[in-house]
Motif scaffolding. Structure first.
Motif, short mmCIF file in Angstrom:
data_model
loop_
_atom_site.label_atom_id
_atom_site.label_comp_id
_atom_site.label_asym_id
_atom_site.label_seq_id
_atom_site.Cartn_x
_atom_site.Cartn_y
_atom_site.Cartn_z
N SER A 29 0.83 -1.21 0.00
CA SER A 29 0.00 0.00 0.00
C SER A 29 0.87 1.26 0.00
CB SER A 29 -0.94 -0.01 1.21
OG SER A 29 -0.19 -0.13 2.42
N ARG A 30 1.89 1.28 0.84
CA ARG A 30 2.78 2.44 0.90
C ARG A 30 3.59 2.59 -0.39
NH1 ARG A 30 6.56 1.42 4.09
NH2 ARG A 30 5.93 -0.41 5.27
N TYR A 31 4.04 1.47 -0.91
CA TYR A 31 4.86 1.49 -2.12
C TYR A 31 4.06 1.97 -3.33
CZ TYR A 31 8.08 -0.31 -5.71
OH TYR A 31 8.94 -0.44 -6.78
N ARG A 32 2.84 1.48 -3.46
CA ARG A 32 2.00 1.91 -4.58
C ARG A 32 1.64 3.39 -4.46
NH1 ARG A 32 -1.92 -3.46 -4.56
NH2 ARG A 32 -0.55 -4.78 -5.86
N ALA A 33 1.40 3.86 -3.25
CA ALA A 33 1.11 5.28 -3.05
C ALA A 33 2.30 6.14 -3.47
CB ALA A 33 0.75 5.54 -1.59
N HIS A 34 3.50 5.66 -3.17
CA HIS A 34 4.72 6.37 -3.57
C HIS A 34 4.83 6.43 -5.09
CE1 HIS A 34 9.00 7.20 -4.17
NE2 HIS A 34 9.08 6.06 -4.83
N LEU A 35 4.57 5.32 -5.76
CA LEU A 35 4.71 5.27 -7.21
C LEU A 35 3.71 6.19 -7.92
CD1 LEU A 35 5.21 1.42 -7.76
CD2 LEU A 35 6.96 3.21 -7.81
N GLN A 36 2.56 6.38 -7.31
CA GLN A 36 1.53 7.22 -7.93
C GLN A 36 1.90 8.70 -7.92
OE1 GLN A 36 -2.12 6.28 -5.92
NE2 GLN A 36 -2.48 4.41 -7.10
N ILE A 37 2.64 9.12 -6.91
CA ILE A 37 2.94 10.55 -6.78
C ILE A 37 4.38 10.90 -7.14
CG2 ILE A 37 1.18 10.83 -4.99
CD1 ILE A 37 3.43 10.88 -2.92
N ALA A 38 5.25 9.90 -7.24
CA ALA A 38 6.67 10.17 -7.48
C ALA A 38 6.92 10.49 -8.95
CB ALA A 38 7.51 8.97 -7.06
N ASP A 39 7.92 11.31 -9.19
CA ASP A 39 8.35 11.65 -10.54
C ASP A 39 9.19 10.50 -11.08
OD1 ASP A 39 9.26 12.70 -12.88
OD2 ASP A 39 10.22 14.47 -12.01
N ASP A 40 8.72 9.87 -12.15
CA ASP A 40 9.42 8.69 -12.67
C ASP A 40 10.33 9.02 -13.85
OD1 ASP A 40 7.54 9.25 -14.56
OD2 ASP A 40 6.73 7.21 -14.71
N LYS A 41 10.65 10.29 -14.04
CA LYS A 41 11.56 10.67 -15.11
C LYS A 41 12.98 10.24 -14.76
CE LYS A 41 8.90 14.67 -16.73
NZ LYS A 41 8.91 16.15 -16.94
N GLN A 42 13.60 9.53 -15.68
CA GLN A 42 14.96 9.03 -15.45
C GLN A 42 15.97 10.07 -15.92
OE1 GLN A 42 14.98 6.25 -13.91
NE2 GLN A 42 17.07 5.47 -13.95
N PRO A 43 16.96 10.45 -15.06
CA PRO A 43 17.97 11.42 -15.49
C PRO A 43 18.74 10.92 -16.71
CG PRO A 43 18.07 11.04 -13.12
CD PRO A 43 17.15 10.00 -13.68
N LYS A 44 19.11 11.84 -17.58
CA LYS A 44 19.88 11.47 -18.76
C LYS A 44 21.26 10.98 -18.36
CE LYS A 44 21.37 13.17 -23.28
NZ LYS A 44 21.40 14.34 -24.21
N SER A 45 21.67 9.87 -18.94
CA SER A 45 22.96 9.27 -18.58
C SER A 45 24.12 10.09 -19.13
CB SER A 45 23.04 7.85 -19.14
OG SER A 45 24.33 7.33 -18.97
N THR A 46 25.14 10.25 -18.28
CA THR A 46 26.39 10.87 -18.72
C THR A 46 27.51 9.84 -18.74
OG1 THR A 46 26.90 11.51 -16.44
CG2 THR A 46 25.72 13.12 -17.79
N CYS A 47 27.16 8.58 -18.48
CA CYS A 47 28.14 7.50 -18.46
C CYS A 47 27.77 6.50 -19.55
CB CYS A 47 28.15 6.85 -17.07
SG CYS A 47 29.48 5.64 -16.81
N HIS A 48 28.31 5.30 -19.49
CA HIS A 48 27.98 4.27 -20.47
C HIS A 48 26.53 3.84 -20.32
CE1 HIS A 48 32.09 4.14 -21.69
NE2 HIS A 48 32.53 3.61 -20.56
N GLU A 49 25.98 3.26 -21.36
CA GLU A 49 24.61 2.78 -21.32
C GLU A 49 24.58 1.42 -20.63
OE1 GLU A 49 21.72 4.29 -22.24
OE2 GLU A 49 23.02 6.04 -22.38
#
Length: 239
Positions: free
Chosen positions: A31-51
């Protein structure tokens, strides 16, 4: 902290499921984990290292899976799983997943002024952490001096790869847990993590005794190397 893509879970038709642990084991409370996923920003930072694979799989779509893997946190020195920190991945090893696991772990460190966090793709996160000694060589050269556990003051001698050894044991049952109900899967994985921790506890005296002897021997070698370096170095450079 690390992710395991072998511990995936298939989507099942039977959704009439009941969880007996609800966060009291190693998997975090849903329940806590799903609530976090609903409000959290899921944008992944652009990589500056290897893929790295863990980063690339964030964008992979696997419609037949309810979970593409799990993320977990353990003690880097003793290899014990931290309760209430194991999370399921929805796509790949997203920062939004591992952030939650890390916050759960840090919340249990009351009274500890410092914590060193080692993560395979730490250079993708906006915090200066460490990267395990095996994975660090898959990064750019600049990552070695920034994130190697060998160069982090106060961390001692640790390779930061203990979860890889634990995954290899857990993967032996992942073929069975893949098609279990969600609750059954969490309970089985919880039991195996508990068993792993219990074995660590029972063997910790022998383990620490062995590592103490190794540390004494390594100290002698390090001191000799330091003396030789000091004697042969330009004295004006020594502070």
């Amino acid at each position: 902290m690390d992710g395991n893509f072998s511990a995936e879970h298939m989507k099942l038709k039977n959704v009439n499921d009941f969880d007996l642990t609800t966060g009291s084991g190693y998997f975090t409370a849903l329940s806590r984990y799903r609530a976090h996923l609903q409000i959290a920003d899921d944008k992944q930072p652009k990589s500056t290292c290897h893929e790295h694979k863990a980063v690339n799989q964030v964008h992979a779509t696997q419609k037949h899976l309810a979970a593409t893997g799990i993320g977990a946190i353990t003690c880097a020195r003793h290899g014990c799983f931290v309760p209430d920190t194991v999370v399921d991945f929805q796509k790949g090893e997203q920062q939004v997943n591992m952030d939650y696991a890390l916050c759960q772990a840090l919340g249990k460190l009351e009274g500890m002024p410092r914590a060193a966090v080692i993560y395979d793709i730490a250079c993708h996160i906006q915090i200066v952490w460490g990267i395990g000694l095996f994975h660090i060589h898959g990064h750019q050269d600049v990552c070695l001096s920034r994130y190697s556990p060998d160069l982090i003051p106060g961390i001692g001698k640790v390779d930061g790869e203990v979860l890889e050894t634990l995954w290899s044991q857990l993967n032996e049952i992942c073929g069975s847990t893949r098609s279990m109900t969600a609750a059954h899967r969490r309970e089985v994985l919880n039991d195996h993590m508990l068993d792993s921790n219990r074995k660590k506890m029972l063997n910790i005296v022998q383990s620490l005794s062995r590592k103490y002897i190794q540390a004494i021997q390594a100290l002698e070698v390090a001191e000799e190397g330091y003396r030789n370096l000091t004697e042969n170095a330009d004295q004006s450079l020594i502070t």
